[in-house]
Structures are given as structure tokens and as C-alpha cells.
Design an enzyme around this catalytic site. Sequence first.
Site, short mmCIF file in Angstrom:
data_model
loop_
_atom_site.label_atom_id
_atom_site.label_comp_id
_atom_site.label_asym_id
_atom_site.label_seq_id
_atom_site.Cartn_x
_atom_site.Cartn_y
_atom_site.Cartn_z
N HIS A 455 -11.18 4.81 3.46
CA HIS A 455 -11.12 3.57 4.24
C HIS A 455 -10.92 3.85 5.72
O HIS A 455 -10.54 4.94 6.14
CB HIS A 455 -10.02 2.65 3.72
CG HIS A 455 -8.62 3.21 3.86
ND1 HIS A 455 -7.86 3.04 5.00
CD2 HIS A 455 -7.83 3.90 3.00
CE1 HIS A 455 -6.68 3.61 4.84
NE2 HIS A 455 -6.63 4.14 3.64
N CYS A 474 -4.34 7.54 -0.30
CA CYS A 474 -5.73 7.23 0.03
C CYS A 474 -6.17 8.04 1.25
O CYS A 474 -5.36 8.65 1.94
CB CYS A 474 -5.90 5.74 0.28
SG CYS A 474 -5.86 4.78 -1.24
#
Length: 555
Positions: A455, A474
Amino acid sequence: MNKNERYIAIAVGVLLLIGAAVYYQFRQKETVKQAFAPDSTVYSKQDYTTLVLDSTVLASFFASRSLADSLQSDVRSFYQRRGYQYAWFSENRLANAANNFNNLRQSYISDFADSSLYNAEIDRLVNEAETQGTKFLANKVEVQTLELLLTTAFFQYADKAYAGTVKDLLDLEWFIPRKKKNFQALLDTLVMAKGQPIREPVNRYYTLLKEKLRQYRLLQQQGGWPKLEFEGKAPKKGDEDSTVLVLKQNLHRWGDLKTLDSTSIFDDSVAVALKRFQHRMGLSETGKLDEKTLVEMNRPVEERIRQMMLNMERLRWVPDELEPNMLLVNIPEYRLHVFENGVQSWMSKVVVGKEATKTSIFKGNLSYVVLNPYWVVTNNIINNEILPKLKRNPGYLERNNMEVVSGNKVINPYSVKWSSYTKNVPYTIRQKPGKGNSLGKVKFLFPNSYSIYLHDTPSKSLFGETARAFSHGCIRVSEPEKLALHVLKSLPEWNEEKLNAVWKTQNEKWITVRPSLPVYIVYFTTWVDNTGQLNFRRDLYGLDSALAKEVFGEQ
């Protein structure tokens, strides 16, 4: 029935019983004989050589040696499929394939300093076969022994060189599926190749690293390299110091300094070579002898060799052929690599998980691009970070553009009695799209059980750090817009103009990626890059140390 008829009946019955017994014994012998019979459905009808093993020799060979059942099965299957024809001999000589394999075996012993594959009997018999010629071939027992020793050694070698550890890789925190390799087919290829080199069942990164390992073995034989020590401050550009000559010699050994001279001056060439070294170590490329650079320079050759061996073990777990179009994130490198048609087209910096919230090692398939994403906060973050703040003041959510959701309904955070919860809050907390959203403008989903994805991020400054382990697991990407265009290039309607139009809004938009794109999240602390340079990195999560216990038997 009269008396004579009874005698005849009895005689016939006795003959039938004797016949049945003889037939039963015959079938037993046939069954034993068939236990080592060839599988005629494969290729046993093909004539490779007139030399054929007596199948009972296998049983005698196994009985005389302590071999694992699986190894015996491999050897037996190989000979069954070829009708027990010899593999390593032709009618009048030891086949070239035998020398080819013996060289592979000896190279492995040398490269990995692994004496477990050493076999003095093989070396002796191979030498006698080459020097004695027909005299050796006349000794049937010796020929049979060498034939079976070579086949047995091949399967032992293949397990070591190509399969790697048999331990469950989940225990080593590696969740990329490992494909079983067909060593039977590889041996078929080897013995039929007439001594020509075969393609080993390893990926090209393994082969490249093996060449570097051999270079470092040579450096080890030469005594490695001297440690750099300074009485005062480390020399800098323009200084003349006796230690600079040692520095130059080391940089030349490693390939960072192209031309070596005998002067002791810290000149431009040394500064450029230092930058090359720092680049390979993932350090700030200052061209100066700072403390971190000296630490990496003074690591002994034995430590570097161990590091290469550990990462070659990991490379044995990777498929021989990777998909030509894929994304690969190497956690210790803090880099995303983008591959097109089998060639790396570009790279991007990434931020990965902290040691306490490690990024998992696995393979996924990128299936969705989400523009202006909501950030759904994980339970772990809610329990440890957000819940204590909500207990003090539920206004925390509004200040951070967050909302509470129950099912599909947004509820008032002030209506929840947050003080009654210590964990397992029965609500979803999510951050709305917009400026300051923790996922930035886009996220890339490859469904997995680890809740990990790529992301964007509003925290761009972290990409300026050399060590970038800051996330909750992440992976934050430094060039998300470029990655989005790359992933969506099969959908021409999603061009830069259309993406920007969505980003100007605060509406979440899901886009399905077709075909999905393979994503590998891997962990390599040493590798050879696409320019042929040997790289080393710090063991961020301590996984090299864990693997060393398996590979080297360390506690």
C-alpha cells in the site's frame, strides 16, 4: 466303486496334490523373482547396454549397507524402469556420465565443506576403472559395486544439493510452497547425456550465488582479508595513511576497486569503491569510512561463507522457474522488484514490518487494486494502541478520520462503553479515505491468511532511511502510482488520467486485476543482483540464526 477304481482315484488325487504343491512352490519363486522385476510399462524395452544387473544383486547390496528405506526405494525404482540395465558403464568402459557426476559430487563437497557425501570407495573404484580398463571390467563384483554406489550416491547428492532440509519449513517461518523435484528424471537425463553438462534443478539465483561462494572459498584458502584497525580516527578523503593500502587491497579483493595501486592516499577512486561497497551492504553511500561500514568490512570470510550457504539453502526451496511477470519483495533488502518477461524492469523502496510485527514470507496472487481505500484497523492495533485512547476520549476517532461500524451501520463512538472492553472489541474500526489515511491513495491486495498487502503511505520520510522496518507487517511502497499503472496495464481504460480522476475524490474504488499477478515475499540476506554484484544484508528477523541450527546443527 470297485477296489481297482478306488486305487485309481487315490493315485489321481495324490498326483493332483503333488502338482499343486510344485505349482505353488514355482509361483513363490516367481513372486520372489518378480519383486525386482522391471516395470515394462515405462521404458525397460529400450536397450541402453548389454550389461544387465541380476536383480538379486540389489538385495545383497542393500543388505550389506545401512541405507534408508526411501533411498533403497529410489535406487530400486531407477533400475526397475530400465530393465536392470547398467547406467554408468558401456560395454567397454566407464561412461562419461560417471565422471560428470563424480565431479558434481566432489565440487559440492568442496563448495560446502560437506564431508557427508565423501565416499573413498567410489573414488578408489572410479580411479581403478579409468586406469585398469578391461581388467577392471572383468571383475564383475567390483563393476556391480561401483554401479550401485554411483546410483546411491546420486540420490544422496540430489537430496543435499537440490532438495535442502527436510524440516517443515513452517517452523522456519517460510510459507512459500516447495515443489517436489523429480530426481529419477534428472538421473535419466544425466546418464543419457553422454557426459555433457546437465541443467541442474535450481533457479538461476542459486547458480549465481554458488559462483560467488567458490570465489569466497578461494579467498578463504588465501587467508581471507586483514581486519581494518585505526589508532585514531579513520582516514578520510585526501589523507595519506598506511592503513589506506590495506583498505585498497580489501576493496580490490571484493571487486569494488577496479584498479589497485601501491599508494597510501585516500583518493577519489577509494571513495567511489567505498560507495560501491556500501551499496552492496545496503548502507548509506557516503564514500566515507563510518562505523557501520567498518563493521561490515571487518566481518571475516568464514562469516560471509556461512551467510551464503544459508541463503543457498533457502534458494533450494524456491521453484526452479519463476513466473516471467511477477512482483518480489525481499524483506532484508527493503525493496520491491518488478519483473516483466523474466527481466527485472524496475525497483522501488519499501517499508516492512518491525521485528515485533514481522512481515510473513509467502506467495500470493495480486487480484485487486483498491483506490482511496478504507483502512480497517486490525484487532491487535485496536487492543494495543487505539482502545486505551478511546477509553480516555472517543473523540480520538473523529480527529483521525475514523469511524465505528457494526455490520454495515456506522454508529456513534460516544454510544459505546469502551471502558468495559480489554480486548476483542465487537466493532469494526476503520479510517475513511482521504488525506492522512494510513494506506494512502491505493492498496494492492493478494488474498492471504496473514492480512498482509502492499500500500501507499502518507509517511514518505521513512523511505529516506536505509533500514526501513517500521510497519505492523504490511508493506509500504515508495512509488504506488507507478506500481498501480504497472499492475493495471492489461486494463488500458485505467490510464494515469482516470486514476488521477478517482484520486481527486474520496470514494473507494475496487478494480479486479486480470490475470492476477504473482507476488513473492521472500527473505534473503545475501544474493547476486541483476548487475552481478554480491549483496549482503543484516539478519533483520533472526531467521538466519534459526536456519543455522538446521543446516549446521548449531544450538
